[in-house]
Design a protein around this motif. Structure first.
Motif, short mmCIF file in Angstrom:
data_model
loop_
_atom_site.label_atom_id
_atom_site.label_comp_id
_atom_site.label_asym_id
_atom_site.label_seq_id
_atom_site.Cartn_x
_atom_site.Cartn_y
_atom_site.Cartn_z
N GLU A 58 59.91 6.05 10.21
CA GLU A 58 59.65 5.19 11.36
C GLU A 58 59.66 3.73 10.88
OE1 GLU A 58 58.65 6.00 14.62
OE2 GLU A 58 58.57 8.19 14.40
N ILE A 59 60.12 2.84 11.74
CA ILE A 59 60.04 1.41 11.47
C ILE A 59 58.65 0.93 11.86
CG2 ILE A 59 60.95 -0.88 12.02
CD1 ILE A 59 63.63 0.48 12.62
N ASP A 60 57.91 0.38 10.91
CA ASP A 60 56.55 -0.10 11.18
C ASP A 60 56.46 -1.60 10.91
OD1 ASP A 60 53.92 -0.05 11.94
OD2 ASP A 60 53.18 0.44 9.92
N SER A 61 57.30 -2.35 11.57
CA SER A 61 57.30 -3.81 11.47
C SER A 61 58.04 -4.36 12.67
CB SER A 61 57.98 -4.27 10.17
OG SER A 61 59.30 -3.77 10.09
N ASP A 62 57.93 -5.66 12.88
CA ASP A 62 58.67 -6.29 13.97
C ASP A 62 60.17 -6.13 13.71
OD1 ASP A 62 56.33 -7.06 15.18
OD2 ASP A 62 56.32 -9.05 14.24
N VAL A 63 60.90 -5.80 14.75
CA VAL A 63 62.34 -5.59 14.63
C VAL A 63 63.08 -6.85 15.08
CG1 VAL A 63 64.32 -4.23 15.41
CG2 VAL A 63 62.12 -3.11 14.98
N VAL A 64 63.92 -7.38 14.21
CA VAL A 64 64.73 -8.55 14.54
C VAL A 64 65.85 -8.11 15.48
CG1 VAL A 64 66.22 -10.38 13.65
CG2 VAL A 64 64.19 -9.67 12.36
N GLU A 65 65.92 -8.72 16.65
CA GLU A 65 66.91 -8.30 17.65
C GLU A 65 68.16 -9.16 17.64
OE1 GLU A 65 65.01 -8.23 21.42
OE2 GLU A 65 63.67 -6.58 20.91
N ALA A 118 68.83 -15.43 6.75
CA ALA A 118 69.80 -14.83 5.83
C ALA A 118 69.38 -13.44 5.40
CB ALA A 118 69.96 -15.73 4.60
N GLN A 119 68.08 -13.11 5.59
CA GLN A 119 67.57 -11.80 5.21
C GLN A 119 66.68 -11.24 6.32
OE1 GLN A 119 65.56 -13.15 1.56
NE2 GLN A 119 66.96 -11.84 0.39
N ILE A 120 66.63 -9.93 6.37
CA ILE A 120 65.72 -9.24 7.29
C ILE A 120 64.89 -8.27 6.46
CG2 ILE A 120 65.56 -7.58 9.18
CD1 ILE A 120 68.06 -8.79 10.37
N ARG A 121 63.56 -8.41 6.58
CA ARG A 121 62.66 -7.51 5.85
C ARG A 121 61.96 -6.58 6.83
NH1 ARG A 121 58.59 -9.16 1.04
NH2 ARG A 121 60.53 -8.78 -0.10
N MET A 122 61.94 -5.29 6.49
CA MET A 122 61.35 -4.28 7.38
C MET A 122 60.47 -3.34 6.56
SD MET A 122 64.79 -3.41 9.56
CE MET A 122 63.94 -2.49 10.83
N GLU A 148 48.74 8.78 34.53
CA GLU A 148 49.40 8.58 33.24
C GLU A 148 48.35 8.32 32.17
OE1 GLU A 148 52.81 8.47 32.56
OE2 GLU A 148 53.26 9.06 34.63
N ALA A 149 48.60 8.85 30.97
CA ALA A 149 47.76 8.52 29.81
C ALA A 149 48.39 7.35 29.07
CB ALA A 149 47.62 9.73 28.90
N TYR A 150 47.55 6.64 28.33
CA TYR A 150 48.01 5.43 27.62
C TYR A 150 47.53 5.47 26.18
CZ TYR A 150 48.33 0.47 26.36
OH TYR A 150 48.60 -0.71 25.73
N VAL A 151 48.45 5.15 25.24
CA VAL A 151 48.08 5.07 23.83
C VAL A 151 48.08 3.59 23.44
CG1 VAL A 151 50.48 5.49 23.11
CG2 VAL A 151 48.60 5.78 21.46
N ASN A 152 46.98 3.14 22.86
CA ASN A 152 46.77 1.71 22.63
C ASN A 152 47.36 1.27 21.29
OD1 ASN A 152 45.90 -0.87 23.19
ND2 ASN A 152 43.88 -0.55 22.26
N ASP A 153 48.63 1.56 21.09
CA ASP A 153 49.36 1.08 19.91
C ASP A 153 50.84 1.09 20.27
OD1 ASP A 153 50.78 0.81 17.44
OD2 ASP A 153 49.01 1.49 16.35
N ALA A 154 51.45 -0.07 20.25
CA ALA A 154 52.83 -0.20 20.72
C ALA A 154 53.82 0.58 19.87
CB ALA A 154 53.23 -1.68 20.74
N ARG A 155 53.47 0.92 18.64
CA ARG A 155 54.40 1.64 17.77
C ARG A 155 54.14 3.14 17.72
NH1 ARG A 155 53.92 -3.20 13.82
NH2 ARG A 155 55.54 -4.56 14.64
N VAL A 156 53.23 3.59 18.57
CA VAL A 156 52.97 5.02 18.69
C VAL A 156 53.39 5.45 20.08
CG1 VAL A 156 51.20 6.82 18.67
CG2 VAL A 156 51.07 4.91 17.04
#
Length: 216
Positions: free
Chosen positions: A50-57, A117-121, A191-199
């Motif tokens: 899983e990606i666990d960092s901000d994704v550069v769009e 020039a670089q993307i770190r994930m 609806e149920a809600y999970v309080n973590d945007a990456r889950v």
């Protein structure tokens, strides 16, 4: 061999002349530089990560090429992209340096630099876990009424995401249940809600809440 060279020689000479004229026209075009904001595409992420960092769009590219190729940049933006291959990533931090091999651009257009020039994930193993559904009862019942029982079906839901984040989710919560001010049992679909945007939920987050109201 001689017959091959002389067969349809008129057409061959005409084709050669056209190719030379085309080369001259391209070679004589002034070279320009331009900046263009392009999307970043990610491919081949292993299913177990899983990606666990901000994704550069998007990334800003400085490109150089013939004026004809750069004059229609707004309309041709979809032909440009930065494509990062994630096939060999492992858990942990990974830095990708953007070079010309990562850039899709029209023929004749060259990459000068990318900003950034670089993307770190950060990558983490994917995890799945079942957590209880917490029922969120809205306030507003008359003073002479009370909720004596509230249950959810299903009572647990499966969540998926980066392992460390999944481990920190103790429960998921329903949207507020606006209980009808009447004695008896009623059902509410929420609806149920999970309080973590990456889950995220593995399946549908919809639950049925059954609430029983009695007089005090």
């Amino acid at each position: 061999m001689k017959r091959f060279l002389t067969h349809n020689i008129g057409w061959k000479l005409l084709s050669l002349a056209a190719a030379v004229l085309l080369w001259i026209s391209v070679a004589s075009e002034p070279e320009l530089a331009a900046f263009i904001s392009v999307r970043v595409e990610y491919k081949n992420l292993p299913a177990e990560l899983e990606i666990d960092s901000d994704v550069v769009e998007t990334v800003l590219l400085e490109v150089r090429g013939p004026s004809g190729a750069l004059s229609s940049l707004p309309e041709e933006r979809r032909r440009y992209a930065v494509i990062l291959d994630l096939a060999d990533v492992q858990p942990g931090l990974r830095t990708f340096a953007i070079d010309r091999n990562d850039v899709r651009a029209p023929q004749g257009v060259q990459l000068v630099r990318a900003i950034p020039a670089q993307i770190r994930m950060n990558f983490e193993p994917s995890a799945t876990r079942s957590v209880p559904v917490a029922i969120n009862l809205a306030e507003g019942l008359p003073a002479d009424l009370k909720v004596v029982e509230a249950t959810a079906e299903p009572s647990v839901l499966a969540i998926v995401g980066p392992a460390s984040r999944v481990a920190h989710v103790a429960s998921v919560q329903t949207d507020p249940v606006k209980v009808a001010p009447q004695v008896g049992t009623r059902q509410y679909r929420l609806e149920a809600y999970v309080n973590d945007a990456r889950v995220r939920f593995q399946d549908s987050p919809r639950v049925m809440v059954r609430v029983r109201v009695e007089k005090k």
